[in-house]
Write an enzyme that holds these catalytic residues in place. Structure first.
Site, PDB file in Angstrom:
ATOM      1  N   THR A   1       7.380  53.632  94.149  1.00  0.00           N
ATOM      2  CA  THR A   1       8.497  54.464  93.677  1.00  0.00           C
ATOM      3  C   THR A   1       8.261  54.890  92.237  1.00  0.00           C
ATOM      4  OG1 THR A   1      10.035  53.364  95.170  1.00  0.00           O
ATOM      5  CG2 THR A   1      10.992  54.456  93.242  1.00  0.00           C
TER       6      THR A   1
ATOM      7  N   ASN B   1      17.302  51.082  97.111  1.00  0.00           N
ATOM      8  CA  ASN B   1      17.205  49.817  97.835  1.00  0.00           C
ATOM      9  C   ASN B   1      15.782  49.669  98.356  1.00  0.00           C
ATOM     10  OD1 ASN B   1      20.090  48.687  98.009  1.00  0.00           O
ATOM     11  ND2 ASN B   1      20.313  50.865  98.532  1.00  0.00           N
ATOM     12  N   GLU B   2      14.984  48.966  97.574  1.00  0.00           N
ATOM     13  CA  GLU B   2      13.565  48.828  97.874  1.00  0.00           C
ATOM     14  C   GLU B   2      13.359  47.742  98.943  1.00  0.00           C
ATOM     15  OE1 GLU B   2      11.705  51.057  96.842  1.00  0.00           O
ATOM     16  OE2 GLU B   2      11.729  51.380  94.678  1.00  0.00           O
ATOM     17  N   PRO B   3      12.148  47.639  99.502  1.00  0.00           N
ATOM     18  CA  PRO B   3      11.863  46.564 100.464  1.00  0.00           C
ATOM     19  C   PRO B   3      12.332  45.210  99.936  1.00  0.00           C
ATOM     20  CG  PRO B   3      10.033  48.086 100.384  1.00  0.00           C
ATOM     21  CD  PRO B   3      11.002  48.536  99.315  1.00  0.00           C
TER      22      PRO B   3
END
Ligand code: PGA
Length: 269
Positions: free
Chosen positions: A186, A167-169
């Site tokens: 990432t 769950n990235e920004p």
């Protein structure tokens, strides 16, 4: 808000900040052993209640010592894991299960090949699903977690972007299992494993933030100086989608198990 240290000995300092119980151990080994002991106790407690224990599991370098300790407890202290059900957080997409970077392969090598969790109780997002079927597959993954009774304890690492799972920004607090794009940071952190950035996947399937937050306990591990800035933002910063780990502040049973390097930017006040 309780901010004073609540326990202190030679190897452990802990305090609570923004709802997160921060535990700073003498070493990553101590932190991993503590979390593994808690997991083992939970497995035994659930078994005594005649229930299965549902674990949310993580990959990456961080949880490896937890798995090593669980294998030791299984072998030396007769911990049966026959009634454990597991759901892994994420998998690259696309990804073949026998590829060197596959999280299926990682989990087999690091844990599943060495304990007695039934193969039918193991769930890892499937990186071989066709693109057209991904949305339906992700809904089925959510359904399977619910059918299992929800996750009793979710193990997490943290990425330098503040991601939990992938769950990235920009991830929303109520997001569910889905196909996501990986951030450049990432991908560059993973590039070594793939023999360069050009070979590193751009996509992954991940449990959502909402999926993670429905777990009854959350235990995040972070080790090393390179994690200290993002750990401090996650614990001390305002809740924001630009640091998804800050969403954990809203959970009522979340602990961060850190070594002193990962805790070095935190202000214990
Ligand atoms: P790491 O990855 O354990 O390899 O540092 C953690 C993560 O990206 O969640």
């Amino acid at each position: 808000m309780l901010t004073q240290p609540t326990e202190k000995d030679d190897n452990l300092v802990q305090w609570i900040r923004n709802g997160i119980a921060v535990r700073v151990f003498g070493s990553d080994v101590d932190a991993s052993q503590s979390v593994a002991s808690e997991i083992a106790a939970l497995i035994r407690q659930r078994a005594a209640e005649g229930e299965s224990c549902v674990l949310g599991l993580a990959t990456g370098s961080t949880p490896v010592r937890v798995y090593r300790e669980l294998i030791r407890i299984h072998r030396e202290e007769n911990l049966s894991m026959k009634h454990v059900v597991t759901f892994n957080l994420d998998e690259y997409f696309p990804m073949q299960p026998d590829a060197a970077q596959s999280y299926v392969r990682f989990m087999n090598e690091q844990l599943f090949d060495h304990v007695d969790i039934p193969r039918s109780s193991i769930h890892i997002p499937d990186g071989t699903i066709g693109r057209d079927g991904v949305d339906e597959y992700c809904q089925q993954y959510e359904d399977a977690i619910n059918v299992a009774g929800g996750i009793d304890l979710q193990l997490l690492g943290i990425g330098r972007t503040g991601h939990v799972g992938f769950n990235e920004p920009g991830s929303e607090v109520d997001s569910a299992t889905r196909l996501v794009e990986l951030c450049d940071i990432t991908r560059s952190d993973a590039a070594n494993d793939f023999g360069g950035l050009d070979n590193t996947p751009e996509l992954a399937i991940t449990m959502g933030v909402g999926t993670i937050l429905r777990s009854r306990r959350i235990r995040l591990l972070a080790f090393g100086q390179h994690k200290s800035a993002i750990v401090a933002r996650s614990v001390q910063g305002e809740i924001t989608d630009s640091v998804p780990a800050t969403y954990l502040q809203g959970h009522d049973d979340v602990q961060f198990a850190l070594d002193s390097a990962a805790a070095s930017t935190l202000d214990p006040k």
